[in-house]
Design an enzyme around this catalytic site. Structure first.
Site, PDB file in Angstrom:
ATOM      1  N   PHE A 184      -5.040 -46.072 -26.564  1.00 25.34           N
ATOM      2  CA  PHE A 184      -3.834 -46.713 -26.018  1.00 25.34           C
ATOM      3  C   PHE A 184      -2.541 -45.612 -26.194  1.00 25.34           C
ATOM      4  CE2 PHE A 184      -3.342 -48.225 -30.287  1.00 25.34           C
ATOM      5  CZ  PHE A 184      -1.818 -48.239 -30.433  1.00 25.34           C
ATOM      6  N   CYS A 185      -1.495 -45.821 -25.178  1.00 32.09           N
ATOM      7  CA  CYS A 185      -0.313 -45.170 -25.309  1.00 32.09           C
ATOM      8  C   CYS A 185       0.716 -46.177 -24.681  1.00 32.09           C
ATOM      9  CB  CYS A 185      -0.393 -43.861 -24.589  1.00 32.09           C
ATOM     10  SG  CYS A 185      -1.133 -43.942 -22.785  1.00 32.09           S
ATOM     11  N   THR A 186       1.911 -45.360 -24.073  1.00 33.66           N
ATOM     12  CA  THR A 186       2.817 -46.225 -23.526  1.00 33.66           C
ATOM     13  C   THR A 186       2.568 -46.844 -22.119  1.00 33.66           C
ATOM     14  OG1 THR A 186       4.582 -44.634 -24.569  1.00 33.66           O
ATOM     15  CG2 THR A 186       5.371 -46.075 -23.054  1.00 33.66           C
ATOM     16  N   ILE A 213       0.632 -49.873 -23.338  1.00 32.18           N
ATOM     17  CA  ILE A 213       1.497 -50.760 -24.077  1.00 32.18           C
ATOM     18  C   ILE A 213       2.268 -51.818 -23.296  1.00 32.18           C
ATOM     19  CG2 ILE A 213       3.097 -51.296 -25.999  1.00 32.18           C
ATOM     20  CD1 ILE A 213       2.208 -48.581 -26.876  1.00 32.18           C
TER      21      ILE A 213
END
Length: 259
Positions: A184-186, A213
């Site tokens: 996951f990341c932004t 996210i």
């Protein structure tokens, strides 16, 4: 109470662009005409953008963008602010829209499997995936972003830039064997490249968190997440309700997409 009337969007799309410089000229003119501010990155591998402005103008930009068949499937994530979080409008052509320095990873040729926010929440609720495998979340962001907030127990390799990810993965790959890995990341762009590389190196149960996210916050709130989400503009951090919070206490970062 200040009116929250500035629409902020972020989105990306991996798609082969033979003429990124020509696309740059068109998007720069369109964004300026609509009085938008933010950053658009273009490369042969696709587009990555962060824009803000009045809602009708932001959505007009997106609608025009989607008329181009190369960008037809682009799906922005939206949030709101009381003020314009960008100082100017920049459209740049780069070598990669997110720098990994690993040329065999070409998302435009095929995505890694993605998993929806609701599924990730359910897996984390129950402690395993639907096949009974243990689930781990892997944070692909920079260390100062992780310090602002992350999923409970997420793997954090203390990256200072995303191009360090391939080396970190090779050093820790054995720790991921036999587990279902959700990267996951932004907003999804880094974890998409990360998931492709993990599969390329032989990990057989790897997913990217669809939309990152910000989409997770939008769809299921802050379950299993602690803290805020760092964003690369003057808002700095957003809570699980996608509202601006106090500035991150970690080291400051430039107001631009990560590269």
């Amino acid at each position: 109470m200040r009116r929250v009337n500035v629409l902020n969007i972020s989105c990306y799309r991996f798609v082969e662009l033979s003429d990124p410089h020509a696309v740059r000229e068109a998007l720069q003119a369109r964004a300026v005409a609509l009085e938008l501010k933010g950053t658009v990155l273009l490369a042969h591998e696709g587009i990555n953008l962060f824009l803000a402005g009045r809602a009708e103008q932001v959505r007009a930009f997106v609608a025009q963008l989607q008329e181009d068949r190369r960008f037809a499937g682009i799906a922005p994530k939206e949030s709101w602010s009381a003020t314009q979080p960008f100082k100017k409008m920049l459209v740049k052509v780069k070598g990669e829209i997110i720098r990994m320095n690993h040329p065999t990873v070409r998302p435009a040729e095929g995505r890694a499997p993605a998993v929806a926010a609701a599924t990730v929440k359910r897996w984390l609720d129950q402690g395993h995936d639907d096949s009974g495998r243990p689930v781990v979340t892997l944070d692909t962001r920079n260390d100062f972003e992780v310090d602002a907030g992350s999923f409970e127990g997420a793997i954090d390799w203390r990256l200072t830039k995303f191009s360090e990810f391939p080396q970190a993965l090779r050093a820790h790959q054995a720790d991921l064997q036999g587990k279902t890995v959700v990267s996951f990341c932004t907003g999804g762009i880094r974890c998409e490249k990360a998931a492709i590389l993990m599969r390329e190196l032989g990990l057989d149960s790897v997913y990217q968190l669809e939309g990152g996210i910000l989409k997770y916050f939008e769809e299921v709130g802050g379950a299993h997440y602690r803290g805020d989400c760092f964003v690369f503009d003057e808002r700095r951090t957003l809570d699980a309700g996608l509202q601006v919070t106090a500035p991150a206490t970690a080291a400051p970062a430039p107001a631009r997409p990560p590269g």
